[in-house]
Design a protein around this motif. Structure first.
Motif, mmCIF file in Angstrom:
data_model
loop_
_atom_site.group_PDB
_atom_site.id
_atom_site.type_symbol
_atom_site.label_atom_id
_atom_site.label_comp_id
_atom_site.label_asym_id
_atom_site.label_seq_id
_atom_site.Cartn_x
_atom_site.Cartn_y
_atom_site.Cartn_z
ATOM 1 N N ASP A 60 0.850 -1.191 0.000
ATOM 2 C CA ASP A 60 0.000 0.000 0.000
ATOM 3 C C ASP A 60 0.887 1.242 0.000
ATOM 4 O OD1 ASP A 60 -2.107 1.746 0.110
ATOM 5 O OD2 ASP A 60 -2.517 1.438 2.248
ATOM 6 N N ASP A 218 -2.792 8.273 10.558
ATOM 7 C CA ASP A 218 -3.489 7.608 9.457
ATOM 8 C C ASP A 218 -4.763 6.919 9.966
ATOM 9 O OD1 ASP A 218 -3.279 6.558 6.643
ATOM 10 O OD2 ASP A 218 -3.338 4.657 7.712
ATOM 11 N N ASP A 358 -4.320 10.576 -1.917
ATOM 12 C CA ASP A 358 -5.430 9.641 -2.110
ATOM 13 C C ASP A 358 -6.510 10.206 -3.028
ATOM 14 O OD1 ASP A 358 -4.409 7.735 -0.318
ATOM 15 O OD2 ASP A 358 -5.373 8.674 1.409
HETATM 16 C C1 NOJ Z 1 -5.093 6.403 4.483
HETATM 17 C C2 NOJ Z 1 -3.910 6.718 3.630
HETATM 18 O O1 NOJ Z 1 -3.933 8.064 3.286
HETATM 19 C C3 NOJ Z 1 -3.974 5.802 2.441
HETATM 20 O O2 NOJ Z 1 -3.038 6.152 1.450
HETATM 21 C C4 NOJ Z 1 -3.778 4.404 2.922
HETATM 22 O O3 NOJ Z 1 -3.930 3.518 1.840
HETATM 23 C C5 NOJ Z 1 -4.780 4.029 4.021
HETATM 24 N N1 NOJ Z 1 -4.961 5.073 4.976
HETATM 25 C C6 NOJ Z 1 -4.329 2.796 4.760
HETATM 26 O O4 NOJ Z 1 -3.210 3.078 5.549
#
Ligand code: NOJ
Length: 589
Positions: A60, A218, A358
């Motif tokens: 991720d 996060d 995101d």
């Molecule tokens: C939010 C983060 O901004 C995102 O990029 C990530 O995939 C998820 N949380 C999981 O950590």
């Protein structure tokens, strides 16, 4: 009024993998970031938020952390980090890190130990559940309770992960399932376990001891789950829901998907318990000098506790959740947001943002295809002139746009590659449609390398080196830092000038917000009133100049502080002319 540094600062988010490649391997790193600090200083930002810089198998893109107290080898060493931090501080730039509390990587030593047996010292560090017995032994109900979503007998319930299908993955070593809100490579920690807290707080202290100025936390909403783990009522899998979202055409269809999304995750999100946890973490930060701060990746203002005992700020995500940034939307958002904050505490501080790693780029999200550059200026002016701490995302200052990948093999965001495969293989979607959808849903589109100059690879990495994600070729059309820095008409220069204007006018930092001309569909006008200064801000979101009358205000004089175009011909309060897509900031007295 004495404000803390994080209240007056403008934050700039660095996505380390894509920012600057110092050692020529196609991946951003600390050497590269350190070399760009002077440029950031020149731009005029005050604080940096680094997306995760920790070792990670990158399922991720770094949010699957396998060691909380070191640096990803491809980004450098701990020494390189210290050099960066020291260099940033020397320039007066604060630095906050990204802390993922909810989950670790499945390659973290804690998880490897936890999954090795049911009775190891860390057996209870993650959320483990026994498989359900076969339905015949469970109950006699003929009605499916949905626990076979994904065709898997024995899954503890029908919960979905928000990234890759069922939220439960079987570990043969323990003959149990572990829970993951995100990918299966991101197992959720069991925060009921005090040893987990201790370990994570130790990690936070590690960086605080090194001098970092705080953390962006996060996904705090995902930390706890409903203790009874009831099934959700949505009759779709995650892939089906994503597809329904991509295919939704009417408002009713879009609303249905939104409702489904909320219902699907209702037992996995925003559970009580987070407040106590935030209080604990806050008390650790408060042990340190230098006003260390916490900003939560959540829009719930209640995570600010009583205004002093939980988070310093949470993001105003409702501001960015709009297809178009209109005066009416911004006014509505400010009215709701500031009222909600006032209930928390008179000092509760707003935090505005319009983009991050995101979300789509500002050009694509709020542009109209014709005046994207003008609208991008207004987006910046909005977050800089509203009350609160602005967070900017790297690349927006030169107008970087979403870059749509055309071959699934180029994708790095596993959320999208998973969705593509599911759509094609399980839902029978035509590969061309699946690719189109994946290219729009993937977050790769806003994470392409930073464009520094009109040179091979946009100056991100040397010629002949393959960058980790393709560079958007529009660096050759002026979308790069070097060209824009010397161009007085560029977006970069506009950023620089607006950042300077914000910094030198106390009303823009500390003043309250008073909306004006509330019926205007095209202009956003408001006052920022501080003890020492009052500013009138007018943003014209239309392609026609506007003439505005503010003679009902109790002011007689107006002095122009900032304008995006030509200075207005008249500075009379009853006839203020604002250019098309113009920004005007004036001191009134
Ligand atoms: C939010 C983060 O901004 C995102 O990029 C990530 O995939 C998820 N949380 C999981 O950590």
């Amino acid at each position: 009024m004495t404000l803390k540094w994080w209240q007056t600062a403008v934050f700039y988010q660095i996505y380390p993998r894509s920012f600057a490649d110092g050692n020529g391997d196609g991946i951003g790193d600390f050497m590269g970031m350190t070399a760009k600090l002077d440029t950031l200083k020149e731009l005029g930002v005050d604080a940096l938020w680094l997306s995760p810089h920790f070792p990670s198998p990158m399922w991720d893109c770094g949010y699957d952390i396998s060691d909380y107290t070191s640096v990803a080898p491809e980004y450098g060493t701990l020494e390189d980090f210290k050099t960066f931090l020291e260099a940033a501080h020397r320039r007066g730039l604060r630095v906050i890190l990204d802390l993922a509390l909810n989950h670790t990587s499945d390659e973290h030593a804690w998880f490897l130990e936890s999954k090795s047996s049911r009775d190891n010292p860390k057996a209870d560090w993650y959320v483990w559940m026994d498989p359900l017995p076969p339905p015949s032994l469970r109950d006699a109900s003929p009605v499916s309770n949905g626990r076979n979503v994904g065709g898997r007998e024995g899954v503890p319930n029908n919960w979905q992960s928000c990234f890759d299908g069922p939220a439960w993955t079987y570990a043969p070593e323990r003959r149990q399932y572990y829970y993951h809100y995100f990918m299966k490579q991101q197992p959720d920690l069991n925060w009921q376990n005090p040893a987990v807290k201790q370990a994570m707080w130790d990690a936070a202290r590690f960086w605080l001891d090194l001098g970092v100025d705080g953390f962006r936390l996060d996904a705090i909403g995902t930390i706890y789950e409903h203790p009874d783990m009831p099934d959700h009522p949505v009759p779709l899998t995650l892939a089906e829901m994503r597809l329904a979202s991509d295919r939704a055409k009417t408002d009713a269809e879009r609303k249905q998907v939104g409702d489904y999304w909320r219902e699907m995750f209702q037992y996995q999100y925003g559970r009580p318990g987070v407040h106590d946890l935030m209080k604990e973490l806050r008390s650790i930060l408060d042990e340190y000098d230098g006003d260390r701060m916490l900003v939560g990746e959540d829009d719930d203002v209640n995570y600010m506790g009583d205004g002093k005992d939980e988070l310093h700020m949470v993001f105003n995500f409702p501001l960015m959740r709009a297809d178009r940034l209109t005066p009416a939307h911004i006014r509505r958002n400010q009215a709701e947001r500031l009222a909600a904050l006032a209930k928390v505490s008179p000092q509760a501080w707003p935090c505005n943002t319009l983009g991050n790693h995101d979300s789509p780029r500002i050009h694509n999200r709020y542009g109209d295809g014709e005046h994207d550059r003008e609208l991008a200026r207004l987006s910046l002016a909005t977050v800089l002139a509203l009350k609160g701490t602005p967070f900017l995302y790297n690349g927006e200052e030169i107008g970087m746009t979403d870059f749509y990948l055309t071959d699934i093999s180029q994708f790095k965001d596993t959320l999208a590659t998973w969705y593509y495969r599911e759509a094609v293989e399980k839902l029978g979607v035509d590969p061309a449609e699946a690719l189109h959808n994946a290219a729009r849903q993937t977050r790769d589109k806003c994470r392409t390398p930073m464009q520094w100059q009109d040179a091979p690879n946009g100056g991100f990495c040397p010629a002949g080196v393959a960058p980790w994600l393709p560079v958007n070729p529009d660096f050759a059309k002026g979308v790069n830092v070097a060209d824009q820095r010397v161009d007085p008409a560029s977006l970069w220069t506009f950023y620089q000038e607006m950042l300077a204007a914000r910094k030198s006018n106390p009303a823009l930092l500390e003043g309250d917000y008073l909306p004006l001309q509330e019926n205007s569909e095209t202009c956003l006008a408001f006052l920022r009133r501080a003890d020492s200064q009052t500013c009138l801000v007018v943003l014209n979101f239309s392609d026609q100049p506007d003439l505005l009358d503010f003679s009902n205000l109790p002011y007689r004089e107006m002095q122009l502080l900032f304008t995006s175009g030509r200075p207005p011909r008249s500075m009379a309060l009853d006839a203020i002319q604002v250019d098309r897509f113009g920004v005007l900031i004036a001191e009134v007295a």
